[in-house]
Scaffold this motif. Structure first.
Motif, PDB file in Angstrom:
ATOM      1  N   LEU A  83     -76.214  15.953   1.400  1.00 28.29           N
ATOM      2  CA  LEU A  83     -75.403  15.263   0.671  1.00 28.29           C
ATOM      3  C   LEU A  83     -74.484  14.396   1.186  1.00 28.29           C
ATOM      4  N   GLY A  84     -73.627  15.139   2.234  1.00 30.77           N
ATOM      5  CA  GLY A  84     -72.817  14.338   3.155  1.00 30.77           C
ATOM      6  C   GLY A  84     -73.523  13.265   3.934  1.00 30.77           C
ATOM      7  N   GLY A  85     -74.536  13.597   4.440  1.00 33.72           N
ATOM      8  CA  GLY A  85     -75.415  12.623   5.331  1.00 33.72           C
ATOM      9  C   GLY A  85     -75.994  11.440   4.340  1.00 33.72           C
ATOM     10  N   LEU A  86     -76.385  11.814   3.212  1.00 33.04           N
ATOM     11  CA  LEU A  86     -76.623  10.484   2.405  1.00 33.04           C
ATOM     12  C   LEU A  86     -75.643   9.523   2.012  1.00 33.04           C
ATOM     13  N   GLY A  87     -74.378  10.286   1.941  1.00 35.97           N
ATOM     14  CA  GLY A  87     -73.146   9.396   1.591  1.00 35.97           C
ATOM     15  C   GLY A  87     -72.739   8.757   2.838  1.00 35.97           C
ATOM     16  N   PHE A  88     -72.936   9.553   3.961  1.00 36.24           N
ATOM     17  CA  PHE A  88     -72.570   8.591   5.139  1.00 36.24           C
ATOM     18  C   PHE A  88     -73.540   7.301   5.607  1.00 36.24           C
ATOM     19  N   LEU A  89     -74.847   7.537   5.014  1.00 32.68           N
ATOM     20  CA  LEU A  89     -75.735   6.658   4.851  1.00 32.68           C
ATOM     21  C   LEU A  89     -75.851   5.637   3.861  1.00 32.68           C
ATOM     22  N   GLY A  90     -74.787   5.642   2.959  1.00 33.58           N
ATOM     23  CA  GLY A  90     -74.649   4.858   1.670  1.00 33.58           C
ATOM     24  C   GLY A  90     -75.788   5.071   0.753  1.00 33.58           C
ATOM     25  N   LEU A  91     -76.141   6.203   0.631  1.00 32.58           N
ATOM     26  CA  LEU A  91     -77.461   6.376  -0.387  1.00 32.58           C
ATOM     27  C   LEU A  91     -77.070   7.672  -1.308  1.00 32.58           C
ATOM     28  N   GLY A  92     -76.004   8.126  -1.380  1.00 30.48           N
ATOM     29  CA  GLY A  92     -75.548   9.161  -2.273  1.00 30.48           C
ATOM     30  C   GLY A  92     -75.213   8.709  -3.615  1.00 30.48           C
ATOM     31  N   LEU A  93     -73.862   8.821  -3.797  1.00 25.95           N
ATOM     32  CA  LEU A  93     -73.336   8.565  -5.107  1.00 25.95           C
ATOM     33  C   LEU A  93     -72.711   7.138  -5.337  1.00 25.95           C
ATOM     34  N   PRO A  94     -72.493   6.550  -6.449  1.00 19.55           N
ATOM     35  CA  PRO A  94     -72.097   5.248  -6.439  1.00 19.55           C
ATOM     36  C   PRO A  94     -70.838   5.103  -5.809  1.00 19.55           C
ATOM     37  N   GLU A  95     -70.418   3.873  -5.226  1.00 19.33           N
ATOM     38  CA  GLU A  95     -69.149   3.360  -4.372  1.00 19.33           C
ATOM     39  C   GLU A  95     -68.046   4.131  -4.774  1.00 19.33           C
ATOM     40  N   GLU A  96     -67.847   3.993  -6.159  1.00 21.18           N
ATOM     41  CA  GLU A  96     -66.507   4.085  -6.931  1.00 21.18           C
ATOM     42  C   GLU A  96     -66.188   5.625  -6.988  1.00 21.18           C
ATOM     43  N   THR A  97     -67.256   6.567  -6.666  1.00 20.63           N
ATOM     44  CA  THR A  97     -67.276   8.009  -6.728  1.00 20.63           C
ATOM     45  C   THR A  97     -66.750   8.707  -5.388  1.00 20.63           C
ATOM     46  N   PRO A  98     -65.776   9.583  -5.294  1.00 21.39           N
ATOM     47  CA  PRO A  98     -65.164  10.154  -4.274  1.00 21.39           C
ATOM     48  C   PRO A  98     -66.333  10.914  -3.637  1.00 21.39           C
ATOM     49  N   GLU A  99     -66.650  10.685  -2.311  1.00 23.39           N
ATOM     50  CA  GLU A  99     -67.756  11.392  -1.591  1.00 23.39           C
ATOM     51  C   GLU A  99     -67.318  11.776  -0.330  1.00 23.39           C
ATOM     52  N   TRP A 100     -67.315  13.003   0.169  1.00 20.38           N
ATOM     53  CA  TRP A 100     -66.687  13.293   1.726  1.00 20.38           C
ATOM     54  C   TRP A 100     -67.656  12.553   2.637  1.00 20.38           C
ATOM     55  N   GLY A 101     -69.214  12.313   2.400  1.00 20.31           N
ATOM     56  CA  GLY A 101     -69.869  11.519   3.322  1.00 20.31           C
ATOM     57  C   GLY A 101     -69.395  10.278   3.514  1.00 20.31           C
ATOM     58  N   ARG A 102     -69.379   9.457   2.373  1.00 18.62           N
ATOM     59  CA  ARG A 102     -68.791   8.071   2.629  1.00 18.62           C
ATOM     60  C   ARG A 102     -67.429   7.626   3.137  1.00 18.62           C
ATOM     61  N   ASP A 103     -66.734   8.701   2.620  1.00 13.21           N
ATOM     62  CA  ASP A 103     -65.110   8.657   3.292  1.00 13.21           C
ATOM     63  C   ASP A 103     -65.401   8.834   4.598  1.00 13.21           C
ATOM     64  N   LEU A 104     -66.136   9.853   5.361  1.00 10.61           N
ATOM     65  CA  LEU A 104     -66.274   9.829   6.800  1.00 10.61           C
ATOM     66  C   LEU A 104     -66.951   8.424   7.320  1.00 10.61           C
ATOM     67  N   GLN A 105     -67.843   8.053   6.709  1.00  6.25           N
ATOM     68  CA  GLN A 105     -68.361   6.828   7.280  1.00  6.25           C
ATOM     69  C   GLN A 105     -67.344   5.555   7.313  1.00  6.25           C
ATOM     70  N   GLN A 106     -66.361   5.546   6.123  1.00  5.07           N
ATOM     71  CA  GLN A 106     -65.658   4.459   6.139  1.00  5.07           C
ATOM     72  C   GLN A 106     -64.378   4.906   7.138  1.00  5.07           C
ATOM     73  N   ALA A 107     -64.206   5.996   7.617  1.00  2.29           N
ATOM     74  CA  ALA A 107     -63.055   6.364   8.729  1.00  2.29           C
ATOM     75  C   ALA A 107     -63.531   6.284  10.089  1.00  2.29           C
ATOM     76  N   LEU A 108     -64.795   6.082  10.125  1.00  2.76           N
ATOM     77  CA  LEU A 108     -65.060   5.920  11.575  1.00  2.76           C
ATOM     78  C   LEU A 108     -64.334   4.602  12.412  1.00  2.76           C
ATOM     79  N   ASP A 109     -64.243   3.545  11.836  1.00  3.59           N
ATOM     80  CA  ASP A 109     -63.659   2.322  12.385  1.00  3.59           C
ATOM     81  C   ASP A 109     -62.224   2.622  12.813  1.00  3.59           C
ATOM     82  N   ALA A 110     -61.659   3.565  12.076  1.00  2.00           N
ATOM     83  CA  ALA A 110     -60.141   3.714  12.301  1.00  2.00           C
ATOM     84  C   ALA A 110     -60.052   4.824  13.459  1.00  2.00           C
ATOM     85  N   LEU A 111     -60.989   5.584  13.919  1.00  2.00           N
ATOM     86  CA  LEU A 111     -60.672   6.528  14.728  1.00  2.00           C
ATOM     87  C   LEU A 111     -60.319   6.252  16.107  1.00  2.00           C
ATOM     88  N   PRO A 112     -60.932   5.185  16.674  1.00  2.00           N
ATOM     89  CA  PRO A 112     -60.583   4.693  17.887  1.00  2.00           C
ATOM     90  C   PRO A 112     -58.908   4.260  18.141  1.00  2.00           C
TER      91      PRO A 112
END
Length: 292
Positions: free
Chosen positions: A224-253
């Motif tokens: 499920l985390g992998g699906l969320g990371f790819l944007g294929l899990g739950l709707p965008e407005e739903t809190p989801e760990w995978g999507r949050d990780l994907q959105q955090a990638l740009d800020a890590l550097p």
């Protein structure tokens, strides 16, 4: 009669290594903590103790962890602590539904296939083996494209990958148990196929199902985390760990570490907790594990 009793071994904790019991207890505590977080997050929000996980703050730009925002805030202005707690709700909903669906489908199919045999058994075995050879994440991604986003859709996409595991385990147990004397005795007394399956076979072939359930649940959290990371899990407005990780990638550097750390840590801890419970159940249920 005595032969109809389940062959499940007696569960006396004194028989098992203390380390195994301790690790299982740790897994239960971790899993229970996430269950409580999922249950009480909406209540905490209604009391004003949690921010709305889908609404940005007035000052949104990457605030580090503080007394006001324990896990900091994200680029979108979300409170990371609130998103992490509500993410456990989404994860557990999908994982429980997925594993229950696969269990409800796979266990009866395995029992019927193993007991009846013949052409039905060969067809089902070929179908399940075909599904089993496909990587779980790849299969779930493909199905997610077809069924779309949503809790039930994600659960269906995940469950298809786990049905063959329940089927294979239960079928193999059924094939070995159906030749036992008490099954032969039941058939000779005129017991119907349904009665044999439900009364005489069921409890004897589901010994490994609780272990498989928890281990599949741990794997489902990752998928499920992998699906969320790819944007294929739950709707965008739903809190989801995978999507949050994907959105955090740009800020890590740029040194914004907290937006990725806490969702990733939550995902990892839940997987570890469920895995420890599964391994502990395996030692309790499988006598061979005590001899190793």
């Amino acid at each position: 009669m005595a032969l109809t009793k389940s062959r499940l071994p007696g569960l006396r904790l004194s028989q098992y290594p203390r380390l195994s019991i301790q690790l299982m207890a740790i897994g239960l505590v971790i899993t229970l903590a996430f269950i409580l977080a999922a249950l009480f997050a909406p209540l905490l929000q209604s009391w004003g103790w949690l921010q709305n996980p889908t609404e940005g703050l007035a000052n949104p730009i990457h605030q580090p962890p503080s007394a006001e925002h324990w896990f900091g805030t994200s680029r979108q202005g979300y409170d990371v602590f609130s998103r992490t707690l509500f993410g456990s709700q989404a994860a557990l909903q999908v994982v429980v539904l997925a594993t229950l669906l696969s269990l409800v489908i796979g266990v009866p199919l395995g029992m019927v296939s193993g007991y009846l045999g013949g052409r039905l058994d060969r067809v089902l075995l070929f179908l399940m083996d075909t599904i089993y050879t496909l990587p779980g994440l790849l299969l779930s991604v493909t199905l997610a494209f077809v069924v779309g986003r949503g809790v039930w859709n994600a659960a269906i996409a995940l469950s298809i990958a786990y049905v063959p595991q329940y089927y294979r385990v239960v079928r193999n147990h059924t094939v070995s148990v159906k030749t036992e004397l008490f099954i032969e005795a039941a058939r000779s007394m005129g017991a119907s196929t349904w009665r044999v399956l439900t009364r005489y076979l069921f409890l004897n072939v589901i010994q490994s199902v609780p272990v498989l359930f928890t281990l599949n649940a741990a794997d489902a959290v990752l998928v499920l985390g992998g699906l969320g990371f790819l944007g294929l899990g739950l709707p965008e407005e739903t809190p989801e760990w995978g999507r949050d990780l994907q959105q955090a990638l740009d800020a890590l550097p740029t040194g914004i570490w907290w937006t990725a750390l806490f969702p990733g840590l939550a995902l990892t801890l839940l997987v570890v907790g469920l895995s420890l419970v599964g391994e502990g159940l395996n030692e309790l249920i499988d006598p061979r594990s005590r001899q190793e």
